[in-house]
Scaffold this motif. Structure first.
Motif, PDB file in Angstrom:
ATOM      1  N   HIS A 117       0.681  -1.314   0.165  1.00 64.15           N
ATOM      2  CA  HIS A 117      -0.338   0.068   0.164  1.00 64.15           C
ATOM      3  C   HIS A 117       1.073   1.467   0.027  1.00 64.15           C
ATOM      4  N   GLU A 137      -6.011  11.746  -6.984  1.00 65.38           N
ATOM      5  CA  GLU A 137      -6.791  12.432  -5.098  1.00 65.38           C
ATOM      6  C   GLU A 137      -6.997  13.932  -5.391  1.00 65.38           C
ATOM      7  N   GLY A 211      -5.762   2.791   3.524  1.00 61.78           N
ATOM      8  CA  GLY A 211      -6.055   3.866   3.620  1.00 61.78           C
ATOM      9  C   GLY A 211      -6.085   5.114   5.099  1.00 61.78           C
ATOM     10  N   ALA A 222      -6.257   8.931   8.627  1.00 63.42           N
ATOM     11  CA  ALA A 222      -5.920   8.026   7.711  1.00 63.42           C
ATOM     12  C   ALA A 222      -4.849   9.145   6.408  1.00 63.42           C
ATOM     13  N   ARG A 224      -4.879   8.459   1.689  1.00 63.05           N
ATOM     14  CA  ARG A 224      -4.994   8.165   0.475  1.00 63.05           C
ATOM     15  C   ARG A 224      -4.282   7.396   0.065  1.00 63.05           C
TER      16      ARG A 224
END
Length: 401
Positions: A117, A137, A211, A222, A224
């Motif tokens: 990730h 994004e 996430g 958090a 992204r």
């Protein structure tokens, strides 16, 4: 040895290009440079490529001597007894001398979820992969940059200046190499850009998900997009080829950069460990090491005694967005001092340094032997002290006849 000497340089980064260019000083030396891609990567600009504010690719014709043969391939194995390089394509390249300059890349994060990730940016393809992810994004999407060395700081500043919501997770200390005064200056600039800086023992990443980023103290951020800049690794080519390396995989050499196993093999750049005491991974070290390795080869060809490593440092420069930066001055031994240049002057100096790297490589290509920074006095005494205290000088292989 035949009248003509064949030298293979494995790796086309800062050290490899410098070595290849310098070796063309002699007309009776054939130089081949093996590199997996057909363009030079200016790694100190990869954070700009990822952020979309610049490029990091330079055509080899701009930095590589015309007489150097560029072999776009990867070295699969070094057959030292037969003095040849086995290529991934199936071919082989014979050599009389080999310069091992394979550089470094992203390390295995060793953190659950990070490989799946998080996005490393130590290499060209990694930075190219990250860029469209960021573009997809919105500016308000939270971005986490892990690692507070120069790459992490530069990436966080670059993205924040573009309006991104950035958190920089330091692990422990922001800019470990920096002097406390320089660290405060960097922290102030990051704060002005809106970067949230997390440091201290609890700010170590324990898990990365699609996430979020989880920290050792239980916090969950958090995220992204998570950018991973913590740690570097070197290719395992030397180890796979049966040559002795340090724990990280860097080729063990003596102070002339000659392999402790084979006098026909030299190492330079991030993948070299002279006397088991490698220098800081940087282009500031790589280019002088490349020049030194080439000089060792040329000395051996000429039947002369090669000079030992004499590496000196000036400091470390870090960009903090497109207009500002910091130059942290240091002792010649690479220990930071309480003097730095920041703000717009620091940014201009950083850009000057980045531009000068390409110019130095181009200059050596046009006039082999013109590069002199590896001969600046002041580094040999420090190396001798280190060898006497922290490590043991390793015996070099006897020069081949």
């Amino acid at each position: 040895m035949s009248e003509n000497t064949e030298v293979v340089v494995v790796g086309g980064g800062y050290a490899g290009v410098m070595a290849a260019n310098r070796l063309t000083r002699r007309g009776d030396v054939t130089v081949r440079l093996v590199n997996p891609r057909g363009s030079f990567v200016h790694r100190v600009r990869l954070h700009q490529l990822a952020g979309g504010t610049g490029d990091a690719v330079v055509a080899y014709r701009e930095v590589l001597a015309g007489s150097v043969e560029l072999v776009v391939d990867s070295a699969a194995r070094i057959d030292a007894p037969r003095r040849r390089v086995e290529l991934a394509s199936g071919g082989t390249l014979p050599y009389d001398y080999l310069v091992y300059a394979v550089g470094s890349g992203s390390a295995d994060p060793g953190v659950p979820g990070a490989a799946e990730h998080a996005y490393p940016i130590a290499g060209l393809e990694e930075a190219q992969r990250l860029r469209p992810v960021l573009d997809a994004e919105p500016a308000t999407a939270p971005v986490t940059v892990v690692g507070a060395g120069p790459t992490g700081i530069e990436t966080a500043a670059e993205l924040a200046e573009l309006g991104r919501a950035v958190t920089l997770v330091c692990g422990r200390v922001l800019g470990p190499y920096l002097h406390p005064r320089g660290r405060r200056a960097v922290a102030g600039r990051l704060a002005a850009l809106g970067v949230r800086v997390l440091d201290g023992p609890g700010a170590q990443v324990t898990e990365v998900t699609a996430g979020a980023v989880r920290l050792a103290d239980g916090r969950e951020l958090a995220s992204r997009v998570t950018v991973w800049t913590a740690g570097f690794a070197v290719p395992d080519l030397a180890r796979r080829s049966g040559l002795r390396t340090d724990a990280l995989g860097r080729l063990l050499t003596d102070e002339t950069l000659t392999s402790v196993d084979d006098a026909r093999i030299l190492a330079a750049g991030d993948s070299a460990a002279p006397s088991g005491l490698p220098l800081r991974m940087s282009c500031q070290a790589a280019m002088p090491l490349g020049a030194r390795a080439a000089d060792t080869v040329l000395a051996r060809i000429e039947g002369e005694r090669p000079a030992p490593l004499n590496q000196v440092f000036a400091g470390q420069c870090i960009s903090l967005g497109r207009r500002t930066g910091i130059f942290q001055f240091s002792h010649r031994s690479d220990v930071a001092v309480g003097v730095h240049l920041d703000g717009r002057p620091g940014g201009r100096l950083k850009e000057l340094v980045c531009d000068s790297v390409v110019k130095q490589l181009s200059g050596e290509a046009a006039k082999p032997g013109s590069y002199k920074l590896h001969r600046v006095p002041g580094g040999s005494a420090r190396r001798k002290a280190l060898r006497g205290g922290q490590g043991t000088a390793l015996p070099a292989a006897e020069p081949a006849a």
